[in-house]
Design a protein around this motif. Structure first.
Motif, mmCIF file in Angstrom:
data_model
loop_
_atom_site.group_PDB
_atom_site.id
_atom_site.type_symbol
_atom_site.label_atom_id
_atom_site.label_comp_id
_atom_site.label_asym_id
_atom_site.label_seq_id
_atom_site.Cartn_x
_atom_site.Cartn_y
_atom_site.Cartn_z
ATOM 1 N N LEU A 1 -3.458 38.382 21.920
ATOM 2 C CA LEU A 1 -4.894 38.442 21.681
ATOM 3 C C LEU A 1 -5.527 39.270 22.784
ATOM 4 O O LEU A 1 -5.107 39.207 23.944
ATOM 5 C CB LEU A 1 -5.533 37.054 21.670
ATOM 6 C CG LEU A 1 -5.330 36.196 20.416
ATOM 7 C CD1 LEU A 1 -4.031 35.429 20.536
ATOM 8 C CD2 LEU A 1 -6.485 35.219 20.239
ATOM 9 N N ALA A 2 -6.540 40.039 22.421
ATOM 10 C CA ALA A 2 -7.251 40.857 23.400
ATOM 11 C C ALA A 2 -8.367 40.042 24.041
ATOM 12 O O ALA A 2 -9.058 39.262 23.373
ATOM 13 C CB ALA A 2 -7.819 42.101 22.728
ATOM 14 N N LEU B 1 -12.198 31.379 21.445
ATOM 15 C CA LEU B 1 -11.408 30.160 21.652
ATOM 16 C C LEU B 1 -10.880 29.587 20.345
ATOM 17 O O LEU B 1 -9.748 29.118 20.269
ATOM 18 C CB LEU B 1 -12.242 29.110 22.393
ATOM 19 C CG LEU B 1 -12.443 29.351 23.891
ATOM 20 C CD1 LEU B 1 -13.421 28.340 24.473
ATOM 21 C CD2 LEU B 1 -11.111 29.265 24.624
ATOM 22 N N SER B 2 -11.706 29.655 19.319
ATOM 23 C CA SER B 2 -11.261 29.141 18.018
ATOM 24 C C SER B 2 -10.093 29.959 17.483
ATOM 25 O O SER B 2 -9.133 29.418 16.922
ATOM 26 C CB SER B 2 -12.414 29.157 17.011
ATOM 27 O OG SER B 2 -13.455 28.308 17.434
ATOM 28 N N GLU B 3 -10.177 31.294 17.672
ATOM 29 C CA GLU B 3 -9.086 32.162 17.230
ATOM 30 C C GLU B 3 -7.804 31.860 18.002
ATOM 31 O O GLU B 3 -6.712 31.830 17.431
ATOM 32 C CB GLU B 3 -9.480 33.629 17.430
ATOM 33 C CG GLU B 3 -8.434 34.614 16.927
ATOM 34 C CD GLU B 3 -8.790 36.056 17.219
ATOM 35 O OE1 GLU B 3 -8.010 36.940 16.827
ATOM 36 O OE2 GLU B 3 -9.844 36.293 17.855
ATOM 37 N N MET C 1 0.507 36.239 24.343
ATOM 38 C CA MET C 1 0.089 37.106 25.438
ATOM 39 C C MET C 1 -1.405 37.412 25.319
ATOM 40 O O MET C 1 -1.913 37.642 24.213
ATOM 41 C CB MET C 1 0.884 38.413 25.432
ATOM 42 C CG MET C 1 2.396 38.249 25.474
ATOM 43 S SD MET C 1 3.028 37.394 26.937
ATOM 44 C CE MET C 1 2.612 38.562 28.241
ATOM 45 N N LEU C 2 -2.086 37.432 26.463
ATOM 46 C CA LEU C 2 -3.495 37.802 26.530
ATOM 47 C C LEU C 2 -3.611 39.121 27.266
ATOM 48 O O LEU C 2 -3.021 39.292 28.337
ATOM 49 C CB LEU C 2 -4.294 36.728 27.281
ATOM 50 C CG LEU C 2 -4.161 35.288 26.761
ATOM 51 C CD1 LEU C 2 -4.910 34.335 27.678
ATOM 52 C CD2 LEU C 2 -4.692 35.185 25.340
ATOM 53 N N TYR D 1 8.272 23.439 27.308
ATOM 54 C CA TYR D 1 6.999 23.792 26.668
ATOM 55 C C TYR D 1 7.226 24.281 25.246
ATOM 56 O O TYR D 1 8.161 25.025 24.980
ATOM 57 C CB TYR D 1 6.276 24.868 27.488
ATOM 58 C CG TYR D 1 5.799 24.364 28.827
ATOM 59 C CD1 TYR D 1 6.529 24.614 29.981
ATOM 60 C CD2 TYR D 1 4.635 23.613 28.930
ATOM 61 C CE1 TYR D 1 6.109 24.141 31.211
ATOM 62 C CE2 TYR D 1 4.206 23.127 30.158
ATOM 63 C CZ TYR D 1 4.946 23.388 31.288
ATOM 64 O OH TYR D 1 4.538 22.901 32.509
ATOM 65 N N ASP D 2 6.323 23.855 24.348
ATOM 66 C CA ASP D 2 6.361 24.333 22.964
ATOM 67 C C ASP D 2 5.750 25.724 22.857
ATOM 68 O O ASP D 2 6.298 26.607 22.194
ATOM 69 C CB ASP D 2 5.608 23.361 22.050
ATOM 70 C CG ASP D 2 6.277 22.000 22.013
ATOM 71 O OD1 ASP D 2 7.352 21.905 21.412
ATOM 72 O OD2 ASP D 2 5.726 21.052 22.606
ATOM 73 N N VAL D 3 4.599 25.902 23.515
ATOM 74 C CA VAL D 3 3.904 27.195 23.508
ATOM 75 C C VAL D 3 3.391 27.488 24.909
ATOM 76 O O VAL D 3 2.864 26.590 25.578
ATOM 77 C CB VAL D 3 2.711 27.194 22.514
ATOM 78 C CG1 VAL D 3 1.945 28.517 22.575
ATOM 79 C CG2 VAL D 3 3.190 26.936 21.086
ATOM 80 N N VAL D 4 3.549 28.741 25.348
ATOM 81 C CA VAL D 4 2.972 29.165 26.630
ATOM 82 C C VAL D 4 2.050 30.355 26.373
ATOM 83 O O VAL D 4 2.264 31.135 25.437
ATOM 84 C CB VAL D 4 4.068 29.548 27.650
ATOM 85 C CG1 VAL D 4 4.894 28.329 28.041
ATOM 86 C CG2 VAL D 4 4.992 30.639 27.107
ATOM 87 N N ILE D 5 0.998 30.464 27.205
ATOM 88 C CA ILE D 5 -0.018 31.506 27.029
ATOM 89 C C ILE D 5 -0.120 32.258 28.349
ATOM 90 O O ILE D 5 -0.495 31.679 29.375
ATOM 91 C CB ILE D 5 -1.377 30.879 26.654
ATOM 92 C CG1 ILE D 5 -1.235 30.017 25.381
ATOM 93 C CG2 ILE D 5 -2.440 31.958 26.456
ATOM 94 C CD1 ILE D 5 -2.213 28.885 25.307
#
Length: 444
Positions: free
Chosen positions: A102-103, A108-110, A80-81, A48-52
């Protein structure tokens, strides 16, 4: 161009499904999982390139999943959320290698913008990997040490190097704080951009603001043309604020604003300018004490001290002294010269108020005074105490203040009380030296 692969791990099914659909519409290949236990097999199967990750997950939490991810795929960027954690939890995630957080509830755009920044950062890191290897081998950038705690500190430095949070490096004079600042820069994706050092103690107080932020023509007497400040010169790279404790209170206010906004004004200008720099600061002072005594702003201290690195003094890692000596002999192109057993024992028993810088000077002196292939104890001319042993007073271990007082006094005498030369040899500012002279009531 390769399609970026993403992984979303969140136990809120509806939100996750919506996010995956939106990301796939934007051209990403996105997988999802509702727990860390479900995500780990995917991490072992796919790259994976990016994980959330949501910080709060059932079972294994997001912080632990972040740590596991960095073990399996170190190059993967992690976002991280957090809707439940505190700022401290988010900062812990950053220390463990997260790119950003992000909090919840997030826009979604952010989130998409942050994902794009993470992908761009990863691309820069991939391009920079080969250059890192070369830079680590350069003689002017070697951090020498095998001591376990020192190596752990170096590993932490590398782990946080690609993070844009401010870092405060604390340590006595001569411990190598600027080397660690350079490590943070050259091991990051900013490595090809400028590394700009500002020594707050070496620049006259009335000129410091102009040096830092620049000025426009006519701002003051002698300002005959516009001048770019060091902040602007560091754009894209790293701004290293050395001797932070020397910064005047008036300028601390402007530095705080710059750290919060990335914006500044040149002296005499009304226009706001914006730059992107990573700020690293260093100090040999007890900053908590400076704050308590009103010499340093508390809000600025906490803004700079998001992540701290404490460089241990040389006396706490005597096992590194032989390694450092070999390095200094090789650097002096004298690898055939050896250090005698008695000289090595004396050095490992010495308290080194000047730390690694002082050891370097002692080895240089030993090379000059030795009459054969071995540097003996007498060639080092170590500062001695009343019983002839280094680091002792009346047969007892000296306090740091006693050692510092004698070391500064002898350095001043050696330099014929030329305070500029003495300050340079001691690795401190002239202002700091004057304070020490007054503190210890030293005189010619």
């Amino acid at each position: 161009m390769k399609t970026a692969r993403l992984l979303v791990v969140d136990d809120e099914d509806d939100l996750t499904e919506l996010l995956v659909m939106r990301l796939n519409r934007h051209g990403y290949s996105t997988d999802s999982a509702v727990s860390a236990e479900e995500a780990l097999p995917l991490l072992n199967k796919y790259y994976y390139d990016v994980v959330i990750y949501d910080i709060r997950l059932p079972g294994m939490d997001g912080i632990e999943l972040l740590k596991r991810t960095k073990m399996i795929q170190p190059e993967t960027e992690v976002l991280m959320l957090t809707g439940h954690g505190t700022v401290e939890t988010a900062i812990e995630a950053m220390k463990n290698g997260a790119f950003d957080y992000l909090a919840k509830p997030y826009n979604l755009s952010e989130l998409e913008i942050t994902i794009q920044k993470a992908l761009e950062n990863k691309l820069l890191k991939d391009k920079n990997d080969s250059m890192k290897t070369i830079i680590r081998q350069q003689n002017d950038f070697q951090i020498i040490g095998q001591n376990l705690k020192f190596r752990e500190l170096l590993e932490l430095t590398e782990r946080i190097s690609d993070n844009d949070l401010p870092v405060l490096i604390e340590g006595e004079s001569g411990t190598g704080k600027e080397l660690f600042a350079k490590a943070l820069h050259y091991w990051s994706s900013r490595a090809e951009e400028p590394f700009v050092a500002v020594n707050s103690g070496a620049i006259p107080e009335q000129l410091l603001e102009s040096e830092l932020f620049g000025h426009v023509r006519g701002a003051f007497t002698g300002a005959v043309q516009d001048k770019k400040g060091l902040v602007e010169a560091a754009n894209g790279g790293t701004l290293f604020l050395d001797e932070l404790g020397e910064m005047p209170l008036m300028l601390q206010v402007k530095l705080l604003r710059f750290l919060e906004t990335g914006e500044f004004r040149k002296v005499g200008d009304v226009r706001e300018r914006k730059v992107s720099v990573r700020v690293v600061a260093a100090t040999n002072r007890d900053m908590q004490k400076e704050v308590e005594e009103g010499r340093f702003r508390e809000d600025l201290y906490y803004r700079l001290n998001v992540i701290s690195l404490a460089i241990p003094p040389l006396r706490d890692r005597p096992d590194d002294i032989p390694v450092l000596i070999r390095h200094f002999l090789q650097k002096a192109k004298q690898p055939g010269i050896k250090i005698g057993d008695s000289a090595l024992h004396a050095l490992q028993s010495y308290s080194f108020p000047g730390n690694v810088r002082e050891l370097h000077h002692l080895i240089e002196r030993g090379l000059i005074l030795s009459r054969g292939p071995v540097i003996e104890e007498k060639d080092l001319m170590l500062p001695t105490r009343s019983d002839g042993r280094p680091g002792l007073v009346d047969g007892k271990i000296a306090t740091l203040e006693e050692m510092e007082k004698e070391h500064i006094g002898k350095t001043l005498a050696l330099m014929n009380w030329n305070k500029m030369k003495a300050a340079e040899a001691l690795g401190i500012s002239v202002r700091n030296l004057y304070r020490k002279i007054e503190q210890y009531a030293l005189h010619e």
